[in-house]
Enzyme design. Structure first.
Site, PDB file in Angstrom:
ATOM      1  N   HIS A 165       0.857  -1.189   0.000  1.00 37.25           N
ATOM      2  CA  HIS A 165       0.000   0.000   0.000  1.00 37.25           C
ATOM      3  C   HIS A 165       0.892   1.238   0.000  1.00 37.25           C
ATOM      4  CE1 HIS A 165      -2.822   3.076   1.237  1.00 37.25           C
ATOM      5  NE2 HIS A 165      -3.799   2.252   0.877  1.00 37.25           N
ATOM      6  N   GLU A 181      -3.877   1.627  -7.283  1.00 34.47           N
ATOM      7  CA  GLU A 181      -4.280   2.758  -6.437  1.00 34.47           C
ATOM      8  C   GLU A 181      -3.356   3.945  -6.693  1.00 34.47           C
ATOM      9  OE1 GLU A 181      -6.541   1.792  -2.650  1.00 34.47           O
ATOM     10  OE2 GLU A 181      -4.442   1.517  -2.198  1.00 34.47           O
TER      11      GLU A 181
HETATM   12  P1  PGA Z   1      -9.762   6.095   0.273  1.00 32.98           P
HETATM   13  O1  PGA Z   1      -8.509   5.127   0.586  1.00 32.98           O
HETATM   14  O2  PGA Z   1     -10.849   5.216  -0.302  1.00 32.98           O
HETATM   15  O3  PGA Z   1     -10.127   6.691   1.556  1.00 32.98           O
HETATM   16  O4  PGA Z   1      -9.274   7.089  -0.749  1.00 32.98           O
HETATM   17  C1  PGA Z   1      -8.168   4.096  -0.279  1.00 32.98           C
HETATM   18  C2  PGA Z   1      -6.911   3.411   0.181  1.00 32.98           C
HETATM   19  O5  PGA Z   1      -5.967   4.078   0.628  1.00 32.98           O
HETATM   20  O6  PGA Z   1      -6.797   2.186   0.135  1.00 32.98           O
END
Ligand code: PGA
Length: 253
Positions: free
Chosen positions: A97, A167
């Site tokens: 992440h 992401e």
């Molecule tokens: P968010 O976070 O949906 O609050 O933007 C997503 C993540 O960091 O996995």
């Protein structure tokens, strides 16, 4: 591959054990309406036992961890390893992440965590994503590097345990308007699939789910998942707002 996968990343929320229990109990009650959506809830380590206590009989919800330690032995103050996670009921783990890459998880560490977790019987959600977008398409190189460094030479028998969550860092923790545009997501999804195809082959590509994460809400989820050509979503803040979250799942089921 038709079942959709939603990962709820609670990060360091909620503020108390009672609230965690309340949230998971509500979500669990609603899970009979989830259709073909499967949910993985990733609470902070200190809430794992409580959450698993609520969902242990669920066919729709399983437990995930937000990180894992994969060194040898047990003398590692402050860490939580694969065996402990599995005993707590964990089946999935987030690896790479951006909030962990920012701390200390290099591509090399991400790969070590991924392989060891897979060998230990956990499913791995490998998170990748560029910090920012540039007109020259440099973001493609960043995503390519992260994926290549993780999955080149990945043993074939482990591929069934791989999920990739795209992401983009610039879209995490923002307003719903600032999430990725479905067309942009579609483009990068194709890019990621081609890359996996080149590295692992077309047969293996079919086993790998691709998710999107970053400012997903009940208002943009359906379009993102539909037009973005992804198999599911990784959701932070919205996964703690029970009403919104349940509505989001019902919309995409
Ligand atoms: P968010 O976070 O949906 O609050 O933007 C997503 C993540 O960091 O996995």
């Amino acid at each position: 591959m038709s079942n959709k996968l939603i990962i709820a990343n609670w990060k360091m929320n909620p503020a108390s054990l009672d609230m965690a229990k309340e949230i998971i109990t509500e979500i669990n009650k609603e899970s009979k309406h989830f259709g073909d959506v499967n949910l993985v809830v990733c609470p902070p380590f200190v809430y794992l036992n409580e959450v698993t206590g609520v969902i242990h009989n669920s066919k729709k919800i399983v437990l995930g961890a937000q990180d894992v330690f994969v060194g040898e032995g047990v003398s590692h103050t402050g860490e939580v390893g694969i065996k402990l996670l599995k005993k707590a009921g964990v089946e999935y783990v987030l690896v790479g992440h951006s909030e962990r890459r920012e701390l200390l998880d290099t591509d090399q560490i991400v790969k070590e965590k991924m392989i060891a977790s897979m060998k230990g019987g956990l499913k791995v959600v490998l998170c990748v994503g560029e910090k920012e977008r540039s007109e020259h398409g440099d973001h493609y190189h960043e995503v390519k590097r992260q994926i290549e460094n993780a999955i080149i030479k990945l043993p074939k028998k482990l591929i069934k345990n791989l999920i990739i969550a795209y992401e983009p860092v610039w879209a995490i923790g923002k307003s719903e308007e600032e999430a990725i545009k479905p067309e942009q997501l579609h483009e990068i999804t194709i890019f990621i699939k081609r890359l996996i195809n080149d590295i692992l082959g077309s047969k293996e590509l079919k086993k790998v789910k691709i998710l999107y994460g970053g400012s997903v809400t009940k208002n943009n989820a359906k379009e993102i998942i539909g037009k973005g050509n992804v198999d599911g979503l990784l959701i932070g803040r919205e996964s703690l707002k029970v009403k919104n979250f349940v509505e989001l799942i019902k919309q995409i089921k």
